[in-house]
Design a protein around this motif. Structure first.
Motif, PDB file in Angstrom:
ATOM      1  N   ASP A 156       0.828  -1.210   0.000  1.00 32.03           N
ATOM      2  CA  ASP A 156       0.000   0.000   0.000  1.00 32.03           C
ATOM      3  C   ASP A 156       0.860   1.256   0.000  1.00 32.03           C
ATOM      4  O   ASP A 156       0.557   2.229  -0.694  1.00 32.03           O
ATOM      5  N   SER A 157       1.916   1.265   0.816  1.00 31.40           N
ATOM      6  CA  SER A 157       2.835   2.412   0.853  1.00 31.40           C
ATOM      7  C   SER A 157       3.942   2.164  -0.162  1.00 31.40           C
ATOM      8  O   SER A 157       5.017   1.648   0.168  1.00 31.40           O
ATOM      9  N   ASN A 158       3.663   2.515  -1.404  1.00 31.87           N
ATOM     10  CA  ASN A 158       4.545   2.187  -2.517  1.00 31.87           C
ATOM     11  C   ASN A 158       5.421   3.386  -2.854  1.00 31.87           C
ATOM     12  O   ASN A 158       4.943   4.377  -3.427  1.00 31.87           O
ATOM     13  N   LEU A 159       6.696   3.319  -2.535  1.00 32.28           N
ATOM     14  CA  LEU A 159       7.600   4.442  -2.784  1.00 32.28           C
ATOM     15  C   LEU A 159       7.858   4.689  -4.269  1.00 32.28           C
ATOM     16  O   LEU A 159       8.326   5.767  -4.640  1.00 32.28           O
ATOM     17  N   LEU A 160       7.566   3.718  -5.108  1.00 32.59           N
ATOM     18  CA  LEU A 160       7.785   3.911  -6.545  1.00 32.59           C
ATOM     19  C   LEU A 160       6.719   4.805  -7.169  1.00 32.59           C
ATOM     20  O   LEU A 160       6.991   5.516  -8.138  1.00 32.59           O
ATOM     21  N   ALA A 161       5.506   4.773  -6.613  1.00 32.65           N
ATOM     22  CA  ALA A 161       4.378   5.474  -7.234  1.00 32.65           C
ATOM     23  C   ALA A 161       4.562   6.987  -7.281  1.00 32.65           C
ATOM     24  O   ALA A 161       4.327   7.610  -8.332  1.00 32.65           O
ATOM     25  N   PRO A 162       4.964   7.673  -6.187  1.00 27.81           N
ATOM     26  CA  PRO A 162       5.118   9.129  -6.270  1.00 27.81           C
ATOM     27  C   PRO A 162       6.149   9.566  -7.302  1.00 27.81           C
ATOM     28  O   PRO A 162       5.972  10.605  -7.959  1.00 27.81           O
ATOM     29  N   GLY A 204       4.997  11.882 -10.269  1.00 25.99           N
ATOM     30  CA  GLY A 204       5.470  13.248 -10.103  1.00 25.99           C
ATOM     31  C   GLY A 204       4.809  14.000  -8.965  1.00 25.99           C
ATOM     32  O   GLY A 204       4.986  15.220  -8.861  1.00 25.99           O
ATOM     33  N   GLU A 205       4.079  13.344  -8.111  1.00 30.96           N
ATOM     34  CA  GLU A 205       3.433  13.988  -6.970  1.00 30.96           C
ATOM     35  C   GLU A 205       3.320  12.984  -5.835  1.00 30.96           C
ATOM     36  O   GLU A 205       3.282  11.773  -6.063  1.00 30.96           O
ATOM     37  N   ASP A 206       3.259  13.525  -4.629  1.00 36.03           N
ATOM     38  CA  ASP A 206       3.227  12.676  -3.433  1.00 36.03           C
ATOM     39  C   ASP A 206       2.102  13.134  -2.508  1.00 36.03           C
ATOM     40  O   ASP A 206       2.357  13.695  -1.436  1.00 36.03           O
ATOM     41  N   PRO A 207       0.828  12.903  -2.905  1.00 36.31           N
ATOM     42  CA  PRO A 207      -0.290  13.419  -2.101  1.00 36.31           C
ATOM     43  C   PRO A 207      -0.399  12.774  -0.728  1.00 36.31           C
ATOM     44  O   PRO A 207      -0.969  13.362   0.190  1.00 36.31           O
ATOM     45  N   HIS A 208       0.116  11.558  -0.561  1.00 42.61           N
ATOM     46  CA  HIS A 208      -0.012  10.851   0.713  1.00 42.61           C
ATOM     47  C   HIS A 208       1.201  11.040   1.626  1.00 42.61           C
ATOM     48  O   HIS A 208       1.263  10.448   2.706  1.00 42.61           O
ATOM     49  N   GLY A 209       2.163  11.844   1.207  1.00 44.92           N
ATOM     50  CA  GLY A 209       3.309  12.135   2.053  1.00 44.92           C
ATOM     51  C   GLY A 209       4.183  10.939   2.353  1.00 44.92           C
ATOM     52  O   GLY A 209       4.678  10.798   3.478  1.00 44.92           O
ATOM     53  N   PRO A 258       9.531  12.415   2.828  1.00 43.32           N
ATOM     54  CA  PRO A 258       9.691  13.719   3.477  1.00 43.32           C
ATOM     55  C   PRO A 258       9.661  14.812   2.406  1.00 43.32           C
ATOM     56  O   PRO A 258      10.227  14.637   1.322  1.00 43.32           O
ATOM     57  N   SER A 259       8.995  15.915   2.698  1.00 46.97           N
ATOM     58  CA  SER A 259       8.824  16.955   1.681  1.00 46.97           C
ATOM     59  C   SER A 259      10.164  17.467   1.167  1.00 46.97           C
ATOM     60  O   SER A 259      10.313  17.777  -0.020  1.00 46.97           O
ATOM     61  N   PHE A 260      11.175  17.547   2.045  1.00 50.50           N
ATOM     62  CA  PHE A 260      12.496  17.998   1.620  1.00 50.50           C
ATOM     63  C   PHE A 260      13.076  17.059   0.572  1.00 50.50           C
ATOM     64  O   PHE A 260      13.575  17.496  -0.478  1.00 50.50           O
ATOM     65  N   VAL A 261      13.009  15.755   0.827  1.00 48.77           N
ATOM     66  CA  VAL A 261      13.586  14.785  -0.104  1.00 48.77           C
ATOM     67  C   VAL A 261      12.853  14.828  -1.436  1.00 48.77           C
ATOM     68  O   VAL A 261      13.486  14.820  -2.507  1.00 48.77           O
ATOM     69  N   PHE A 262      11.531  14.899  -1.397  1.00 46.57           N
ATOM     70  CA  PHE A 262      10.791  14.874  -2.653  1.00 46.57           C
ATOM     71  C   PHE A 262      11.070  16.134  -3.469  1.00 46.57           C
ATOM     72  O   PHE A 262      11.194  16.065  -4.703  1.00 46.57           O
TER      73      PHE A 262
END
Length: 318
Positions: A202-208, A212-217, A220-224
């Protein structure tokens, strides 16, 4: 023939089955939960440098590489406040420096947490791949032994039939059948088994990264921000390089006809993998981990620059 055909049967699908396929390897959800990083639910309010043109001008004096990291970390306004020491009281300057140190320490922890997340998931996939290898070796041994036993049984039955004076085509038919069966089992031992792997994520790091977006956080906002922001002087961002590497990995391992299915599985919430796609996912995580390590090195630039700003000079002696 049944074993050979089953090796070519489709395995992967982009949905989780209600009933796991027979003999499937399942990724332990409890172990996966241990890999999840602590989610940062609220961002720290930033000190904007746009509101004060003088402070914005101070930022223009910073090295471009440092300014890029500072903006991604949302401490650019804080740096300009520290640089503009003329209109700051001593207490405000000390508070700003203290806050900068705490903010940088927090960012370092966030990057370390994300690296732990990626490495932990990578270790989980390594464990599954080792289990698949173990089962494949057991299957090869079982089929090889079965082939030897079948050949020996056919030869023994042929000899007994012949000693008893049996005539007709029976011995020849028995020998042919035994030989074909033994050869089939021997060949099947060399055919890799496409065993199913039930892998929910469910928490798939490949998807954001893919979207190109990370709506579920998940990041970390700095890394993204560091991953999606182009470098100083232009050129592709880290995200662009990651996507290019991922496309290369997919093109090497997945036929064009199966590319859409593979992408929906890799970037989705989980499903049924085979060994080939699980290996693809592991390689994609290796690429992601290397770029997160690069963000950690870029954060070090900001650390070194900030250390000069917060350096405390000891008072002169009597």
């Amino acid at each position: 023939m049944a074993l050979l055909i089953s090796a070519c049967a489709p395995v992967a699908r982009a949905t989780l089955p209600t009933t796991p396929p027979r003999g499937a390897v399942r990724v332990d959800l409890e172990e996966m939960k241990e890999c999840l990083q602590l989610q940062r639910r609220a961002d720290t309010p930033r000190i904007s440098s746009v509101e004060r043109p003088l402070l914005a001008a101070r930022l223009a004096e910073l090295p471009p590489e440092v300014l890029r990291v500072a903006r991604a970390a949302e401490v650019d306004g804080l740096l300009s406040t520290i640089l503009d020491g003329q209109d700051s009281t001593r207490d405000l300057a000390i508070a700003a420096k203290l806050y900068l140190v705490m903010r940088l320490s927090s960012l370092e922890i966030e990057v370390a947490s994300l690296l732990f997340h990626t490495q932990c998931i990578g270790n989980q996939m390594d464990s599954v791949l080792r289990e698949l290898d173990r089962r494949q070796r057991s299957r090869e041994i079982a089929l090889t032994v079965s082939s030897i036993l079948m050949g020996a049984a056919a030869a023994t039955a042929y000899g007994v039939w012949d000693l008893r004076g049996g005539g007709g085509d029976g011995p020849a038919a028995l020998g042919i059948a035994g030989g074909v069966t033994a050869a089939s089992l021997g060949l099947a031992a060399f055919v890799p088994e496409r065993r199913a792997v039930v892998f929910p994520h469910d928490s798939n790091l490949l998807a954001p990264i893919a979207r190109g977006e990370d709506p579920h956080g998940l990041y970390p906002s700095f890394v993204f921000r560091m991953l999606v922001t182009p470098p100083v002087g232009g050129g592709p961002s880290a995200r662009d390089e990651i996507l290019e590497d991922w496309r290369h990995i997919l093109s090497e391992a997945v036929p064009v006809a199966q590319r859409d299915l593979a992408e929906s599985l890799l970037y989705g919430a989980g499903g049924v993998y085979d060994r080939r796609l699980l290996d693809v996912r592991e390689r994609m995580f290796d690429v992601l981990e290397s770029h997160v390590n690069a963000v950690d090195r870029e954060l070090e630039l900001l650390y070194r620059f900030s250390s000069q700003l917060v350096e405390v000079t000891a008072p002169a002696g009597p």
